[in-house]
Design a protein around this motif. Structure first.
Motif, PDB file in Angstrom:
ATOM      1  N   UNK A 133       0.851  -1.189   0.000  1.00  0.00           N
ATOM      2  CA  UNK A 133       0.000   0.000   0.000  1.00  0.00           C
ATOM      3  C   UNK A 133       0.884   1.235   0.000  1.00  0.00           C
ATOM      4  N   UNK A 134       0.552   2.165  -0.892  1.00  0.00           N
ATOM      5  CA  UNK A 134       1.285   3.424  -0.947  1.00  0.00           C
ATOM      6  C   UNK A 134       0.434   4.510  -0.317  1.00  0.00           C
ATOM      7  N   UNK A 135       0.953   5.093   0.771  1.00  0.00           N
ATOM      8  CA  UNK A 135       0.248   6.222   1.372  1.00  0.00           C
ATOM      9  C   UNK A 135       0.921   7.503   0.890  1.00  0.00           C
ATOM     10  N   UNK A 136       0.666   8.603   1.528  1.00  0.00           N
ATOM     11  CA  UNK A 136       1.193   9.880   1.043  1.00  0.00           C
ATOM     12  C   UNK A 136       2.709  10.007   1.211  1.00  0.00           C
ATOM     13  N   UNK A 137       3.323   9.156   2.037  1.00  0.00           N
ATOM     14  CA  UNK A 137       4.751   9.289   2.288  1.00  0.00           C
ATOM     15  C   UNK A 137       5.597   8.174   1.695  1.00  0.00           C
ATOM     16  N   UNK A 138       5.150   6.937   1.817  1.00  0.00           N
ATOM     17  CA  UNK A 138       5.968   5.821   1.355  1.00  0.00           C
ATOM     18  C   UNK A 138       5.106   4.599   1.061  1.00  0.00           C
ATOM     19  N   UNK A 139       5.764   3.528   0.627  1.00  0.00           N
ATOM     20  CA  UNK A 139       5.071   2.285   0.314  1.00  0.00           C
ATOM     21  C   UNK A 139       5.359   1.272   1.416  1.00  0.00           C
ATOM     22  N   UNK A 140       4.293   0.665   1.931  1.00  0.00           N
ATOM     23  CA  UNK A 140       4.423  -0.283   3.036  1.00  0.00           C
ATOM     24  C   UNK A 140       3.815  -1.615   2.662  1.00  0.00           C
ATOM     25  N   UNK A 141       4.347  -2.684   3.245  1.00  0.00           N
ATOM     26  CA  UNK A 141       3.819  -4.029   3.023  1.00  0.00           C
ATOM     27  C   UNK A 141       3.145  -4.529   4.289  1.00  0.00           C
ATOM     28  N   UNK A 142       1.988  -5.179   4.080  1.00  0.00           N
ATOM     29  CA  UNK A 142       1.250  -5.762   5.192  1.00  0.00           C
ATOM     30  C   UNK A 142       0.861  -7.184   4.838  1.00  0.00           C
ATOM     31  N   UNK A 143       0.891  -8.046   5.809  1.00  0.00           N
ATOM     32  CA  UNK A 143       0.515  -9.436   5.611  1.00  0.00           C
ATOM     33  C   UNK A 143      -0.997  -9.547   5.401  1.00  0.00           C
ATOM     34  N   UNK A 144      -1.392 -10.547   4.611  1.00  0.00           N
ATOM     35  CA  UNK A 144      -2.826 -10.799   4.421  1.00  0.00           C
ATOM     36  C   UNK A 144      -3.512 -11.076   5.754  1.00  0.00           C
ATOM     37  N   UNK A 145      -2.802 -11.695   6.674  1.00  0.00           N
ATOM     38  CA  UNK A 145      -3.396 -12.071   7.958  1.00  0.00           C
ATOM     39  C   UNK A 145      -3.748 -10.857   8.812  1.00  0.00           C
ATOM     40  N   UNK A 146      -3.085  -9.718   8.564  1.00  0.00           N
ATOM     41  CA  UNK A 146      -3.345  -8.519   9.358  1.00  0.00           C
ATOM     42  C   UNK A 146      -4.546  -7.724   8.844  1.00  0.00           C
ATOM     43  N   UNK A 147      -4.936  -7.936   7.591  1.00  0.00           N
ATOM     44  CA  UNK A 147      -6.039  -7.174   6.999  1.00  0.00           C
ATOM     45  C   UNK A 147      -7.367  -7.773   7.473  1.00  0.00           C
ATOM     46  N   UNK A 148      -8.194  -6.945   8.107  1.00  0.00           N
ATOM     47  CA  UNK A 148      -9.505  -7.421   8.585  1.00  0.00           C
ATOM     48  C   UNK A 148     -10.656  -6.670   7.933  1.00  0.00           C
ATOM     49  N   UNK A 149     -10.345  -5.635   7.158  1.00  0.00           N
ATOM     50  CA  UNK A 149     -11.391  -4.903   6.480  1.00  0.00           C
ATOM     51  C   UNK A 149     -10.824  -3.934   5.469  1.00  0.00           C
TER      52      UNK A 149
END
Length: 127
Positions: free
Chosen positions: A106-122
């Protein structure tokens, strides 16, 4: 027999002297075992934390559909993440989804970050 005024005067003197000698909570710390203090600190650290929500197949399908739509139209999304007993919301655009390594980028206004599928709840599309 003592008068009422004399009794009140003596009581006030004794009460003040006893209060000065009282050590407050210090007198109770000697009764605490190290195991008790460790458990109390763990309980305090976990206070207010919530368990990981259990997503059913409907929820997972919805998240998958929203991710596909967001990638297709390059739309802003709000992603709800669960980490260490707390929820966090993140706004940005989805740049990449890696099915092999199971992460979403995911790219927000400052940088690009990675998140695990397991952390996404919505997930929710904006606009």
């Amino acid at each position: 027999m003592m008068s009422k005024e004399e009794f009140e005067r003596r009581f006030a003197e004794n009460y003040k002297s006893a209060k000065l000698k009282d050590r407050g909570t210090k007198k109770w710390t000697a009764m605490m075992l190290p195991e008790h203090t460790i458990d109390l600190r763990k309980d305090e650290a976990n206070y207010g934390k919530v368990d990981r929500p259990q997503l059913d197949q409907y929820d997972l399908d919805y998240i998958q559909d929203e991710v596909q739509r967001a990638i297709t139209i390059k739309s802003q999304v709000t992603i709800k993440l669960w980490a260490d007993g707390e929820f966090k919301k993140l706004r940005g655009t989805i740049e990449d989804v890696n099915l092999v390594k199971r992460y979403i980028e995911v790219e927000d206004s400052f940088n690009t970050l990675r998140y695990s599928f397991d952390d996404v709840v919505g997930i929710q599309l904006e606009g």
